[in-house]
Design a protein around this motif. Structure first.
Motif, short mmCIF file in Angstrom:
data_model
loop_
_atom_site.label_atom_id
_atom_site.label_comp_id
_atom_site.label_asym_id
_atom_site.label_seq_id
_atom_site.Cartn_x
_atom_site.Cartn_y
_atom_site.Cartn_z
N GLY A 287 63.04 63.00 39.87
CA GLY A 287 61.92 63.52 40.63
C GLY A 287 60.65 62.72 40.35
N MET A 288 59.80 62.62 41.35
CA MET A 288 58.56 61.85 41.20
C MET A 288 57.63 62.54 40.19
SD MET A 288 55.67 60.87 44.06
CE MET A 288 56.63 59.70 45.00
N LYS A 289 57.15 61.76 39.22
CA LYS A 289 56.25 62.29 38.21
C LYS A 289 55.07 61.34 38.03
CE LYS A 289 60.03 64.42 35.57
NZ LYS A 289 60.77 64.40 34.28
N PRO A 290 53.85 61.88 37.94
CA PRO A 290 52.69 61.02 37.67
C PRO A 290 52.82 60.33 36.32
CG PRO A 290 52.00 63.15 38.53
CD PRO A 290 53.47 63.27 38.22
N VAL A 291 52.38 59.08 36.26
CA VAL A 291 52.50 58.27 35.04
C VAL A 291 51.18 58.24 34.29
CG1 VAL A 291 54.36 56.85 35.95
CG2 VAL A 291 51.98 56.16 36.32
N ILE B 132 49.50 58.40 39.63
CA ILE B 132 48.91 58.26 38.30
C ILE B 132 48.32 59.60 37.90
CG2 ILE B 132 47.13 57.09 36.94
CD1 ILE B 132 47.41 54.70 38.88
N GLY B 133 48.75 60.10 36.75
CA GLY B 133 48.28 61.40 36.28
C GLY B 133 47.25 61.34 35.18
N VAL B 134 47.28 60.25 34.39
CA VAL B 134 46.35 60.12 33.26
C VAL B 134 45.90 58.67 33.15
CG1 VAL B 134 46.12 60.21 30.74
CG2 VAL B 134 47.36 62.02 31.94
N LEU B 135 44.62 58.47 32.90
CA LEU B 135 44.06 57.17 32.57
C LEU B 135 43.42 57.27 31.19
CD1 LEU B 135 42.25 55.91 35.82
CD2 LEU B 135 44.22 54.86 34.69
N GLY B 136 43.85 56.41 30.26
CA GLY B 136 43.25 56.35 28.95
C GLY B 136 42.33 55.14 28.86
N TRP B 137 41.03 55.40 28.77
CA TRP B 137 40.04 54.31 28.75
C TRP B 137 39.09 54.52 27.58
CZ3 TRP B 137 34.71 54.55 31.04
CH2 TRP B 137 34.06 53.31 30.95
N ASN B 138 39.10 53.57 26.64
CA ASN B 138 38.32 53.70 25.41
C ASN B 138 38.66 55.06 24.77
OD1 ASN B 138 37.22 51.18 25.88
ND2 ASN B 138 35.40 51.99 26.90
N ASP B 139 37.68 55.93 24.61
CA ASP B 139 37.95 57.24 24.01
C ASP B 139 38.11 58.34 25.06
OD1 ASP B 139 37.75 56.20 21.42
OD2 ASP B 139 35.57 56.41 21.42
N HIS B 140 38.16 57.95 26.32
CA HIS B 140 38.24 58.92 27.40
C HIS B 140 39.69 59.16 27.83
CE1 HIS B 140 33.94 58.49 27.59
NE2 HIS B 140 34.02 57.22 27.95
N HIS B 141 40.03 60.41 28.00
CA HIS B 141 41.35 60.82 28.47
C HIS B 141 41.15 61.48 29.84
CE1 HIS B 141 45.58 61.92 27.96
NE2 HIS B 141 45.28 63.13 28.41
N MET B 142 41.38 60.71 30.89
CA MET B 142 41.08 61.17 32.24
C MET B 142 42.33 61.75 32.89
SD MET B 142 38.93 57.69 33.15
CE MET B 142 38.67 58.09 34.88
N VAL B 143 42.36 63.05 33.07
CA VAL B 143 43.49 63.72 33.72
C VAL B 143 43.18 63.86 35.21
CG1 VAL B 143 44.90 65.80 33.81
CG2 VAL B 143 44.04 64.95 31.61
N ILE B 144 44.01 63.25 36.03
CA ILE B 144 43.75 63.19 37.46
C ILE B 144 44.58 64.23 38.21
CG2 ILE B 144 43.81 61.68 39.50
CD1 ILE B 144 43.63 59.30 37.49
N ASN B 145 43.91 65.05 39.00
CA ASN B 145 44.58 66.05 39.85
C ASN B 145 45.53 66.93 39.04
OD1 ASN B 145 44.99 67.24 42.43
ND2 ASN B 145 46.89 66.10 42.70
N HIS B 146 45.10 67.28 37.81
CA HIS B 146 45.89 68.16 36.93
C HIS B 146 47.29 67.60 36.68
CE1 HIS B 146 42.68 71.07 37.62
NE2 HIS B 146 42.87 70.95 38.91
N GLU B 147 47.41 66.26 36.72
CA GLU B 147 48.70 65.58 36.55
C GLU B 147 49.73 66.04 37.58
OE1 GLU B 147 50.19 64.18 32.64
OE2 GLU B 147 48.78 65.64 31.82
#
Length: 356
Positions: free
Chosen positions: A172-176, A309-324
């Motif tokens: 099944g399709m899952k955000p990465v 894409i469900g999560v972007l990790g940038w520097n110290d930021h944990h960006m959760v996109i559209n609740h994964e």
């Protein structure tokens, strides 16, 4: 066609693997296409032969100076047993674009497409039947002249191999989860980033390994000059839906011109969704995220077609996109493209080529 394609069939056919355990790039069909180039006579002897190891001189220029390019595409089996290709002429054009960048000879694109059709027709029983599976097609070209001086080779080999592959989203399709790379760079304008050059992928492996060690599945590359503008995700182009508009980096010389990328842009514009092919910095993307304006993010490429894409990790930021969760637009793009590829919905763009 200056030379007809000769066919030598194997008398020892392989046992086909079960479609439930195909994976990616693990199995190869009975035959392959091969063609040679020399400076004296150009491309010659196009042939389909039994799949087998290639003989290569230890001094072949490809082993020392890296003149090697490739393409990636797929053949799909429809529910009524037809075999379809998706925009194969674009792969032929991009192969020649890559060849020009590495001072390699161009190929006749009609001959290339005829070789594809002939080889796939011969190997059509290898195209798996289950929805989501396909026959992966890997054309590649490399320098063969034995010489230890730094210059373009005077001889080359073009090969096409085929590999039945499983469904990319078997579970099944899952955000990465994506790690934004800030130490290494993928490509620079004026370099080879716009071409499908083998060395580009070798240079990306270290960052990919580091990302995996941190719990991420892919790497988001930034530009090599200012280390701030978004370029690509791993082997995919990348898109962001921000406040109702879709942003994707422009093709300015360091980004691969993806065929799926181009197809997605066509669809979005036909649907009346604004598309901005413009530079986008990680700082601006993060601001959009903090404002709640980053609605969806996805990558595009041959393997996954569309990868949310469900999560972007940038520097110290944990960006959760559209609740994964998979976004509505992401799902619609994936459904439309795969529907066209498998012959389930109409193709108003003339993208599909049937293999007889």
């Amino acid at each position: 066609m200056p030379y007809p394609i000769t066919i030598t069939q194997t008398d020892r056919k392989k046992e086909k693997p079960d479609s439930s355990c195909l994976g990616f790039g693990r199995y190869f069909t009975d035959h392959m296409f091969v063609m040679d180039y020399s400076a004296e006579i150009g491309w010659h002897d196009p042939r389909i032969v039994p799949y087998a190891p290639l003989a290569l001189d230890p001094a072949a220029l490809v082993l020392h100076y890296g003149q090697a390019i490739f393409e990636g595409m797929k053949a799909y089996r429809t529910s009524d047993d037809r075999i379809l290709l998706f925009r194969p002429e674009k792969n032929a054009q991009r192969l020649n674009l890559s060849a020009a960048r590495l001072s390699m000879p161009s190929i006749d694109e009609e001959l290339f497409l005829e070789a594809l059709r002939t080889l796939i027709s011969l190997e059509k029983d290898w195209v798996p039947r289950e929805r989501g599976t396909s026959l992966y097609i890997r054309p590649f070209m490399f320098a063969t002249e034995p010489y230890l001086g730094v210059r373009a080779s005077e001889s080359y080999k073009l090969v096409i191999v085929l590999s039945p592959v499983g469904a990319y989203y078997a579970g099944g399709m899952k955000p990465v989860k994506i790690h934004v790379e800030s130490r290494y760079v993928r490509a620079v304008r004026g370099g080879t980033g716009f071409a499908k050059v083998s060395g580009n992928y070798a240079a990306s492996l270290k960052a990919q390994e580091d990302a995996h060690a941190k719990g991420y599945e892919q790497v988001l590359w930034l530009d090599a000059i200012e280390n701030k503008y978004i370029e690509e995700v791993g082997s995919m182009n990348v898109f962001f839906k921000i406040n109702g508009e879709v942003w994707t980096p422009p093709l300015h010389g360091s980004i691969l011109g993806g065929i799926t990328r181009d197809s997605v842009i066509h669809l979005l514009r036909d649907w009346g969704i604004p598309v901005r092919e413009e530079k986008l910095s990680m700082e601006d993307l993060y601001v959009a995220y903090t404002r709640g304006e980053l609605e969806e993010a996805f990558g595009t490429g041959t393997a996954a077609v569309v990868s949310p894409i469900g999560v972007l990790g940038w520097n110290d930021h944990h960006m959760v996109i559209n609740h994964e969760q998979i976004g509505e637009l992401t799902a619609k793009l994936y459904g439309t493209l795969t529907g066209i590829q498998y012959g389930e919905i109409a193709d108003p763009y003339g993208w599909i080529v049937e293999v007889e």
